[in-house]
Design a protein around this motif. Sequence first.
Motif, PDB file in Angstrom:
ATOM      1  N   SER A  59      -8.778  10.995 -10.351  1.00 20.37           N
ATOM      2  CA  SER A  59      -7.871   9.913  -9.953  1.00 20.37           C
ATOM      3  C   SER A  59      -6.411  10.328 -10.144  1.00 20.37           C
ATOM      4  N   TYR A 114      -5.987  12.303  -6.741  1.00 25.60           N
ATOM      5  CA  TYR A 114      -6.276  11.707  -5.436  1.00 25.60           C
ATOM      6  C   TYR A 114      -5.898  10.239  -5.301  1.00 25.60           C
ATOM      7  N   THR A 115      -5.508   9.582  -6.391  1.00 21.44           N
ATOM      8  CA  THR A 115      -4.978   8.235  -6.247  1.00 21.44           C
ATOM      9  C   THR A 115      -3.619   8.329  -5.567  1.00 21.44           C
ATOM     10  N   SER A 116      -3.279   7.333  -4.753  1.00 21.64           N
ATOM     11  CA  SER A 116      -1.973   7.334  -4.091  1.00 21.64           C
ATOM     12  C   SER A 116      -0.863   7.403  -5.138  1.00 21.64           C
ATOM     13  N   SER A 119      -6.802   2.946  -3.029  1.00 17.56           N
ATOM     14  CA  SER A 119      -5.362   3.055  -3.295  1.00 17.56           C
ATOM     15  C   SER A 119      -4.634   3.768  -2.168  1.00 17.56           C
ATOM     16  N   ASN A 120      -5.340   4.619  -1.430  1.00 19.00           N
ATOM     17  CA  ASN A 120      -4.691   5.366  -0.357  1.00 19.00           C
ATOM     18  C   ASN A 120      -4.516   4.543   0.905  1.00 19.00           C
ATOM     19  N   LYS A 162       6.775  10.839   0.292  1.00 18.04           N
ATOM     20  CA  LYS A 162       5.789  11.229  -0.706  1.00 18.04           C
ATOM     21  C   LYS A 162       6.306  12.418  -1.514  1.00 18.04           C
ATOM     22  N   TYR A 212       7.945   4.660   1.237  1.00 21.86           N
ATOM     23  CA  TYR A 212       6.638   5.153   1.670  1.00 21.86           C
ATOM     24  C   TYR A 212       5.780   3.975   2.142  1.00 21.86           C
ATOM     25  N   ARG A 242      -0.324   2.243   9.255  1.00 22.78           N
ATOM     26  CA  ARG A 242      -1.641   1.624   9.140  1.00 22.78           C
ATOM     27  C   ARG A 242      -1.884   0.679  10.301  1.00 22.78           C
TER      28      ARG A 242
END
Lengths: 219, 503
Positions: free
Chosen positions: A61, A64-66, A135-136, B444, B452, B460
């Motif tokens: 996490s 790879y969590t945002s 989260s992404n 980012k 962001y 999205r």
Amino acid sequence: MASKRSLRRKKLNKYKDSLKFAFYCCTHPIDGYWDLTHEKRGTMAVANTILFATVLMRILSLKYTSFIFIDINWEETNILLYIGTIVFPLALWVVGNWALTTLADGKGKLGQVYMATCYGMLPYPIVQLFLMIFSNGVTVDEAGFYTTVGTITLVYCAILIIVAMGQIHEYRAGKNLLFTLFSIFAVLVEVFILLLFFSMISQGIAYIVSLVKEMLFRI
Amino acid sequence: MKKKFTKVIALILCTMLLAAVPFGVSAHADSSYTYNYDYWGEFTDSPDAYAVGAVITAADLGIETNFSKPQSIAEFYGVVYVCDTGNNRIVLLERVSETKFKVIKEVTEITGTEINTFNGPTDVAVSEDGNIFVADKGNKRILKLDSNWNYLMQFDKPDDASLADNSENFDFAPSKIVVDTAERVYCVGDNVNKGLIKYENDGTFSGFVGATPVTYNFWDWFWKHFASQEQIEKMANFVPTQYDNLYMDSEGFIYVCTSKPTEEDIKSEASTVVRKLNLLGNDILVRNGSYAIYGDLYMGTGGKKTGPSRFCDITTLYNDIYICLDRNRGRLFGYDDQGHLVFAFGGTGNMDGYFNSAVSIDHIGKDLLVLDENDGAITLFVTTEYGNLIYDAVDQFDLGEYDKAEASWRKVMELNGNYDLAYIGIGRSLLRQKKYEEAMEYFKLKHDAENYSKAFKQYRKQWVEDHIVVIVVVILILFLVPMGIGRLKRVKHEIDTADIFQL
């Protein structure tokens, strides 16, 4: 030859069975954790698996969590420390809880305390996995959901562990809560002792180092 | 044999000791003149945004007496006013070329009033109508003069009960002033902590504006009951901070700064060392930067300077970039309208571009004028290519020329790859050009979650619109397949258990 294979299959079946049982425990804690030790439906292998999954999810996490939620400076990050944030408190809790409850009619053994605690941690890796993916797909405005679900999971895990302790030690609710508090206190005492121990050791080493240095100067 | 053995032991011990000593103790020994902080608060070198154009002393200007403790420099409508406080005069300068200034006039006397000399003038302001206002601190008055230095009127000590309370130890000392379009005067007075003193244009005192709220919490209140008198004095201040200087921008907002930040100011994200006051006196400064607006993040003790940056003056450029002057370490900090640090440079010393005791700052266009009290010198800073590119990018973005802004920010990035603002600038330009995916990448990289999210929200939305068919199909499959399987199983079960087939 055949018996060996059947033994292995038996073990595998037992493992699968107790893994399924771990999920049952999450939804039926009182019934489940009683059977965990008393009906021998839990296995160490599954406990280790859950612990491994928890540690793995904690590290995954991070990556790879945002970055909206978890933003860490990789240059200053020590993965071992993150592993430690789970393993170290777990070890302290297991030892502290066992040490206290053996003195107060607790029926659980050290291994069983470890096993039950690990079983209680199961919701964390599962929910974290979904949160990590989720989260992404969200923005800052929708961040509330992530933090709320994360907090609820932690609270639920805590409740599961407390219930599990009560069941394996065969304690009533009041006594269980009391010994939960005592165990937390025991953890603090352990931390204190460890700090004392490490500072003593480091001073001892410093003493020997300076002694050797002094000797070298004189040779 | 024995010698060899000791040698080996010594070698082992040496390597052990070496391994134990942390490397990089003397990191960034020589850092660049201009610098910035990245997202993590790390010190990053930067190309110079400003270069010294000229250092001007009284001798360079052809004035006989040197400046003595000058307190203020201010530019109005092409004329630079230097308050030569120690000599009780005001010197008017005119810029004749890129780096040359010429004296227009030295004013020591005014006409039309009894006390016709200044006594330690500390600030000058000029209204739109051309009337000159002088904070004549030693004479405890603010003078209003016409453009020929004839006395029109004066503003005296405010007629306020709260100031009269301790009248015996309160001396009215107007030190810094600004004038708005209606010739109302806002004044920073010494030992006044109620905010800015505001006068109507007819000279009446109309109240205080923009006092800082008193910060104190439960524990302060709690301990105060047990603390001794000395301890209470040492505790966090229960008194609002007093302002050191002010500047009115072209839209009439007043920027104020204080050189005495409280502990809360240094700790909190919403430091109020710099404030932007609207007409009601409310603070409307935008603080979206990665760190609070209080100058240096690290308060090293190099050069015998300790403590935080002490902002003694502030000036705001046409593009809402405001530059604060730190008199503690002689540094200039430029912040943009979002509260990001654009650049920081300067230092203490005797070289050009370094200061002994900087007191005042103002700007001519993009160029900066900094007044040094002890040196009695004016330093002119002119923008470099790098600085110009940054300003171009900001201007182009404000004008809505987003493709040009993007190009400018890319050039800035080429000159300084460590510059967070360049990445965010590119991202913001891309966002306006509806290139959401690219914009997200830039945000980012520099951890700008707010922007962001803005880009991601659009991305999205677009993604869902483009893939709506696939999404619907997937959802249908997810629901229909299990339902279908369930039905099939039921039918099969019914067939299996049906009576007719039970033979």
